[in-house]
Design a protein around this motif. Sequence first.
Motif, short mmCIF file in Angstrom:
data_model
loop_
_atom_site.label_atom_id
_atom_site.label_comp_id
_atom_site.label_asym_id
_atom_site.label_seq_id
_atom_site.Cartn_x
_atom_site.Cartn_y
_atom_site.Cartn_z
N ILE A 162 -62.50 105.60 -9.74
CA ILE A 162 -62.23 106.23 -8.45
C ILE A 162 -61.29 107.40 -8.67
CG2 ILE A 162 -61.13 105.90 -6.22
CD1 ILE A 162 -62.12 103.12 -6.15
N GLY A 163 -61.63 108.53 -8.08
CA GLY A 163 -60.81 109.72 -8.24
C GLY A 163 -59.59 109.69 -7.35
N LYS A 164 -58.68 110.60 -7.61
CA LYS A 164 -57.47 110.71 -6.81
C LYS A 164 -57.84 111.09 -5.38
CE LYS A 164 -52.96 112.99 -6.72
NZ LYS A 164 -52.11 114.04 -7.30
N GLY A 165 -57.18 110.45 -4.41
CA GLY A 165 -57.47 110.72 -3.01
C GLY A 165 -58.57 109.85 -2.44
N THR A 166 -59.04 108.87 -3.23
CA THR A 166 -60.10 107.96 -2.76
C THR A 166 -59.57 106.53 -2.79
OG1 THR A 166 -61.84 109.39 -3.61
CG2 THR A 166 -62.43 107.11 -3.18
N LEU A 167 -59.76 105.78 -1.68
CA LEU A 167 -59.29 104.41 -1.57
C LEU A 167 -60.37 103.39 -1.98
CD1 LEU A 167 -57.02 102.48 -0.79
CD2 LEU A 167 -57.83 102.59 1.60
N PHE A 168 -61.58 103.55 -1.38
CA PHE A 168 -62.69 102.66 -1.73
C PHE A 168 -63.94 103.50 -2.02
CE2 PHE A 168 -60.34 100.25 1.68
CZ PHE A 168 -59.71 99.38 0.82
N GLU A 169 -64.84 102.95 -2.80
CA GLU A 169 -66.08 103.66 -3.10
C GLU A 169 -67.19 102.65 -3.38
OE1 GLU A 169 -67.25 106.32 -6.76
OE2 GLU A 169 -66.05 107.53 -5.35
N ASP A 170 -68.40 102.97 -2.95
CA ASP A 170 -69.56 102.11 -3.20
C ASP A 170 -70.80 102.98 -3.19
OD1 ASP A 170 -71.13 99.89 -3.63
OD2 ASP A 170 -70.30 98.72 -1.97
N ARG A 171 -71.93 102.38 -3.55
CA ARG A 171 -73.17 103.15 -3.63
C ARG A 171 -74.33 102.32 -3.08
NH1 ARG A 171 -74.52 107.75 -6.36
NH2 ARG A 171 -76.72 108.06 -6.86
N LYS A 205 -50.12 103.80 -2.36
CA LYS A 205 -49.50 102.54 -1.96
C LYS A 205 -50.53 101.55 -1.44
CE LYS A 205 -44.93 104.33 -0.72
NZ LYS A 205 -43.96 104.55 0.40
N LEU A 206 -51.50 102.07 -0.65
CA LEU A 206 -52.57 101.21 -0.12
C LEU A 206 -53.40 100.63 -1.25
CD1 LEU A 206 -53.80 103.36 2.93
CD2 LEU A 206 -52.90 101.02 3.05
N SER A 207 -53.67 101.46 -2.24
CA SER A 207 -54.50 101.03 -3.36
C SER A 207 -53.83 99.93 -4.18
CB SER A 207 -54.80 102.24 -4.26
OG SER A 207 -55.59 101.85 -5.36
N ARG A 208 -52.49 100.03 -4.34
CA ARG A 208 -51.77 99.07 -5.19
C ARG A 208 -51.26 97.86 -4.44
NH1 ARG A 208 -47.38 100.83 -6.56
NH2 ARG A 208 -47.24 102.91 -5.65
N SER A 209 -51.34 97.89 -3.09
CA SER A 209 -50.76 96.82 -2.28
C SER A 209 -51.44 95.47 -2.52
CB SER A 209 -50.86 97.18 -0.79
OG SER A 209 -50.39 96.11 0.01
N GLN A 210 -50.60 94.42 -2.70
CA GLN A 210 -51.09 93.06 -2.92
C GLN A 210 -50.63 92.10 -1.81
OE1 GLN A 210 -53.17 92.25 -5.42
NE2 GLN A 210 -53.14 94.41 -6.09
N GLY A 211 -49.78 92.58 -0.93
CA GLY A 211 -49.33 91.77 0.20
C GLY A 211 -48.17 90.86 -0.11
N ASN A 212 -47.42 91.11 -1.20
CA ASN A 212 -46.30 90.25 -1.58
C ASN A 212 -45.00 90.74 -0.95
OD1 ASN A 212 -47.96 88.68 -3.21
ND2 ASN A 212 -47.71 90.10 -4.95
N ARG A 213 -44.51 90.01 0.03
CA ARG A 213 -43.21 90.29 0.67
C ARG A 213 -43.06 91.74 1.12
NH1 ARG A 213 -39.04 87.03 -3.36
NH2 ARG A 213 -40.02 84.98 -3.11
N GLU A 214 -44.08 92.25 1.74
CA GLU A 214 -44.01 93.65 2.21
C GLU A 214 -43.31 93.71 3.57
OE1 GLU A 214 -47.99 95.65 0.22
OE2 GLU A 214 -47.96 95.21 2.37
N LYS A 215 -42.57 94.79 3.75
CA LYS A 215 -41.91 95.00 5.03
C LYS A 215 -42.90 95.62 6.02
CE LYS A 215 -37.25 95.70 3.20
NZ LYS A 215 -36.10 96.64 3.13
N ARG A 216 -42.78 95.18 7.28
CA ARG A 216 -43.67 95.70 8.32
C ARG A 216 -43.22 97.09 8.72
NH1 ARG A 216 -47.36 93.32 11.43
NH2 ARG A 216 -46.75 91.28 10.61
N ILE A 217 -44.15 98.03 8.66
CA ILE A 217 -43.87 99.40 9.07
C ILE A 217 -44.72 99.66 10.30
CG2 ILE A 217 -43.90 101.82 8.43
CD1 ILE A 217 -43.76 100.92 5.51
N GLY A 218 -44.08 99.70 11.48
CA GLY A 218 -44.86 99.88 12.71
C GLY A 218 -45.56 98.58 13.09
N LEU A 219 -46.85 98.67 13.40
CA LEU A 219 -47.61 97.51 13.86
C LEU A 219 -48.17 96.67 12.74
CD1 LEU A 219 -49.60 99.19 16.81
CD2 LEU A 219 -47.55 97.77 16.97
#
Length: 528
Positions: free
Chosen positions: A8-17, A68-82
Amino acid sequence: MTSKNRKIGKGTLFEDRVGSCTIAMCLDKRHPDSENSKLFPLCIRFTIYDSRYYYRLGEKCSYEDLDKLSRSQGNREKRIGLETTFERKVRLQEVFASMVHVVTTVSERGILTLERIKVALTGRCETASFLSVWEEIINEKRALGKAGTAENYGDAYRCFKRITGFTYADGFALDSAVINKWIDGMTERNIKSSTQGIQLRACRVVVNRCIGEGYMMPKAYMFGKTRDKIKIPAGSSRKGWFLSVEQMTELYLHWKNHDIDFPIHNTRRKDNPLYAIKDEKSRTQRYQALAMFLMQYLCCGCNLYDLALLRYNSFYFESNGRAFRFIRHKTEDETVDGEGMEVIVPIIEPLKELLDNYAAEPKLDQLVLPFIAEDAISVGEERVRRRVSDVNGYISDRMKKVSAAIGWTVSPTGTYARHSFATNLHAAKVPRDYISDAMGHSLGNRGQITMRYISPWTIEDRMTYNNLLLNLDNKKSDQPQENITIFESGKQAIFEKMHSFSEADLKEALIMLKKKELQQLEQELVAM
């Protein structure tokens, strides 16, 4: 979500074909935010060969946010907004999966192009629209010789446009809200529920065509019987629209004796009855209308259109003028072979008397009642339908006056003739199979198609059953009903036995029956 062995190139979160299309959730680097140049619109990018289509999701991200979205695993993350970063990632992952599903569906339903993907997502198309597809279906119906159906679809099309304000620019952006607006508008204009049902069914055909051609997604289908769907009204029941055998007999005797009192309209009086006549021509027209109504009843409840097209074909002459055979126009495209449902009408004595007074001289392939369609028959089906519609109106109006003259409160129409045929024969314990066969109803169930090639009803049977439509002898006989019950039980046993037959057994039985029919026909001809 990422294709195997694909980085996956820079600036891309998910990709499929999917097939030839690459789907990516990425930043639209072409349009940075005017206030913060580090932010870019988040979008779904569809790529087929060298062409691309960007579908924006209404969010903005920076390269840092995407990392950050790409590397996020959900371990003890702080809530930002909603939502936390991981919660946002899960939500976007679901959005991306839905986009892949859209492309998969489009691919399964035809050639995969960016234009079809765009239409599926937005309802917009540069080359077609919901209205153009509707027009295409109308033209197809007209080209197939189905002028009546084309006219009904055209009426629905004009009503839909007039009430909803839907235009070509709206493309395929059709949803439940638009249809409900149409229904509310029809209700406000006092359009009957039965008419609303006819028009909504026409719209449903167009929706199904659009889904089938990939212009609309299956999930956009808005008709159904569940709470979240639009239920098409069936219209009020007409089962009560029938006359009894005694009432039909009364009408027949009035026609035969010409004994209805139609007073001459007196211009000096203001209290002339509704059924008063201007001259003898009006009297003749009313008796003719009564005769047409009775013919529809005695011709197995056929409609006026089929009566207008009825011809003296070879079957009429082969049966020595004892029966008509025709194909119900309404069912022409409802059978496997496209030939429509066959109707055989036994010419019982009362019907023969009516025909002797109004039918043309029997000539091969000539119309039996040419005065119904008149010159419209040489112009085309659409003109014939208009003419028959006019004649139907004349008959209904004159039957209303006939009914008033004999003291009736009911005003029979052609619908009464068809319903009376079925109801009265059913009340007389005539086999339901015969009633369905006589009315040209679709055979439907599996195994019944075989019965199309077997003739279970001889002309004598048809004569017996249809003679129950009038009571001219003023007496009742239990014998015919007893015979009918015995015949029905025997026939049912044969049908049950046939379910165990193989295809070869059925073919052999069919050949034997055909031989027996030919032998019986030869015996009848010799006896004549």
